[in-house]
Design a protein around this motif. Structure first.
Motif: not given
Length: 403
Positions: A88-89, A54, A85
Motif C-alpha cells: 500500500r505504501n 506498528d 502494508y
C-alpha cells in the motif's frame, strides 16, 4: 528506491531459510525485523534495525537508505503480515517477496489435515463477533487469535450461538521447545489458558444446537417460531427471493426481519455472502434467534436496533429486502439509496396501498427502474369436510433497480 526484499522466516528458525533467502540476507546492507527475528542472525555484518509492531519509521528509513534492505517477517509476508502494508505504501516494482512456511501451514501439517478447503481468519481488528461470523459460515477454519479474542473467548461466543459442533486443535508455540498441540472440542477451550503464540483450527463435526435441516426453498410457515401475522408466507417468500436475484457472494440487508424467514431461506443461496437481519422489536428478536438456531443459518448476522440508524456499521449492501419499516419507510429508503451501488436492487413487500404508493413515489423521484407484482394466495383449509379455499390478503412485491 533500491530493491527491498521481504523474507519470511519459518517456524524452524534459521535452518528453515532457503539458500536464496540466506544469500540475499548475507549481501544486504541492513536487516529490519523484530528482535526475535533479528536474533536469528547474530553474525550479520550489516546494520540491524528493530521494527516495532506498528512499523513506525520503517517507510522513512526505506525511502532514504542506500543499498539493499531486507525485512524479516514470519512465514509468508503476504499472509496476515507486513506485505499488505508495504504494497500500500511502496512501489510494487521495488518489492520482492520470499515466502516461507507459515504457522498455519505448519499447524495443519502437525495435525495431518488438508488445508486447501479451510478459511483463514485473523481475530485482530475483526473482533470476536466478526471472527465467529466467519467461523460458523464454514466447515474448516484456521484462526489467528490475539490477547483479547482468545481461543476461550471465541469458544464462548460460539457456544452462545449454539455453534459448538467443531473439533478444536489449539496449536501453541509452533517450532519451539514449548510447542504443544491440544486436541479438544469447543467447550474444552473454555478451560484452557492459551499461549500468546497460537493457531486455532476448528473443523466441523456436527451442526450443534440446531435441528437436522436440509436447505430448501419454501419452508412451511409452521416450522418457524413466530406470531400469526408476522411471517412472510412461504409462497411470497419464494417469489421475493427470486425477485432479489441473489448471487452467491452478495451482501443482503433484511430490514424489518420479523421472524427471520427471508434471511434464513436466503442463507443457502449466499454460500459466500453475508446477510444482516435487522429488527427493532424485542419479541421478534427472540423469534429470530430461535429460528437462526433451528435452521443452522450460517451466514446471517442479527442486528438489533432501529433502521436506518443501525445501517452505519454495516457493509454496503448489494441487495436490500424491506419487509417492515416501522413507520420509517422514507428515511430507510433514503439511507439505503445512499449506500446501494449502481445496479443494486431493493425488494419491498407491501400489504397496504399506502406503503405501495409511498414506495413508488420515492423510487420514481430517485430514478429507479420499478416493477410491481401482485401476489394473491389462497390455500385449502385443513381438517374440513369440503375443500374450500381460504384467501390471504394480496401482497405487492415492489422491485426497484438503481440506475
Amino acid at each position: 528506491m533500491k530493491k527491498v526484499y521481504v523474507i519470511g522466516a519459518g517456524v524452524e528458525g534459521q535452518e528453515g531459510f532457503s539458500g536464496r533467502a540466506l544469500d540475499i540476507i548475507n549481501q544486504a546492507a541492513r536487516l529490519f525485523g523484530s528482535e526475535h527475528l533479528l536474533a536469528l542472525f547474530p553474525s550479520f555484518s550489516g546494520e540491524k534495525v528493530v521494527v516495532d509492531s506498528d512499523a513506525g519509521g520503517l517507510l522513512e528509513r526505506l525511502n532514504t537508505e542506500k543499498g539493499t534492505s531486507v525485512i524479516l517477517a514470519t512465514g509468508d509476508p503476504l499472509f496476515f503480515s507486513i506485505g499488505r502494508y508495504l504494497l500500500r505504501n511502496l512501489p510494487e516494482e521495488s518489492l520482492d517477496f520470499v515466502p516461507n512456511v507459515s504457522s498455519v501451514q505448519y499447524a495443519f501439517a502437525k495435525i495431518k489435515e488438508p488445508w486447501d478447503d479451510a478459511v483463514f481468519i485473523s481475530a485482530e481488528g475483526r473482533g470476536i463477533k466478526g471472527a465467529v461470523d466467519r467461523i460458523v459460515a464454514n466447515d474448516k477454519a484456521a484462526v489467528l487469535t490475539d490477547k483479547v479474542n482468545t481461543p476461550a473467548a471465541i469458544a464462548g461466543e460460539m457456544i452462545r450461538r449454539g455453534r459448538e459442533g467443531y473439533a478444536a486443535y489449539l496449536c501453541e508455540n509452533l517450532g519451539t521447545a514449548e510447542e504443544r498441540i491440544v486436541v479438544t472440542d469447543v467447550r474444552g477451550l473454555l478451560d484452557i489458558k492459551a499461549a500468546p503464540l497460537n493457531v486455532l483450527i476448528l473443523i466441523k463435526e456436527y451442526e450443534g444446537g440446531g435441528d437436522d435441516y436440509i436447505p430448501t426453498l419454501g419452508i412451511p410457515d409452521e416450522e418457524f417460531s413466530t406470531t400469526k401475522h408476522l411471517i412472510t408466507k412461504e409462497e411470497i417468500r419464494v417469489v421475493t427471493l427470486a425477485k432479489l436475484n441473489l448471487r452467491h457472494d452478495m451482501i443482503l440487508w433484511d430490514v424489518g426481519a420479523g421472524s427471520g424467514s427471508v434471511s434464513i431461506e436466503a442463507d443457502s443461496l449466499l454460500p459466500n455472502g453475508r446477510i444482516f437481519a435487522i429488527e427493532r422489536n424485542d419479541q421478534y428478536v427472540g423469534f429470530i434467534k430461535e429460528n437462526l438456531n433451528r435452521f443452522n443459518a450460517r451466514h446471517v448476522t442479527l442486528i438489533e436496533g432501529e433502521a436506518p440508524s443501525v445501517f452505519e456499521d454495516l457493509p454496503d449492501p448489494d441487495r436490500v429486502f424491506i419487509g417492515g419499516s416501522g413507520g420509517n419507510l422514507w428515511d430507510i429508503l433514503e439511507a439505503v439509496d445512499g449506500r446501494l451501488p449502481a445496479e443494486g436492487r431493493i425488494v419491498l413487500n407491501a400489504t397496504t396501498l399506502d406503503t405501495l404508493t409511498a414506495a413508488n413515489e420515492f423510487f420514481d423521484n430517485a430514478g429507479y427502474q420499478v416493477e410491481v407484482t401482485t401476489i394473491n394466495i389462497a390455500r385449502t383449509r385443513p381438517l374440513t369436510d369440503y375443500k374450500m379455499f381460504e384467501a390471504y390478503n394480496p401482497v405487492y412485491i415492489v422491485v426497484a433497480v438503481k440506475d
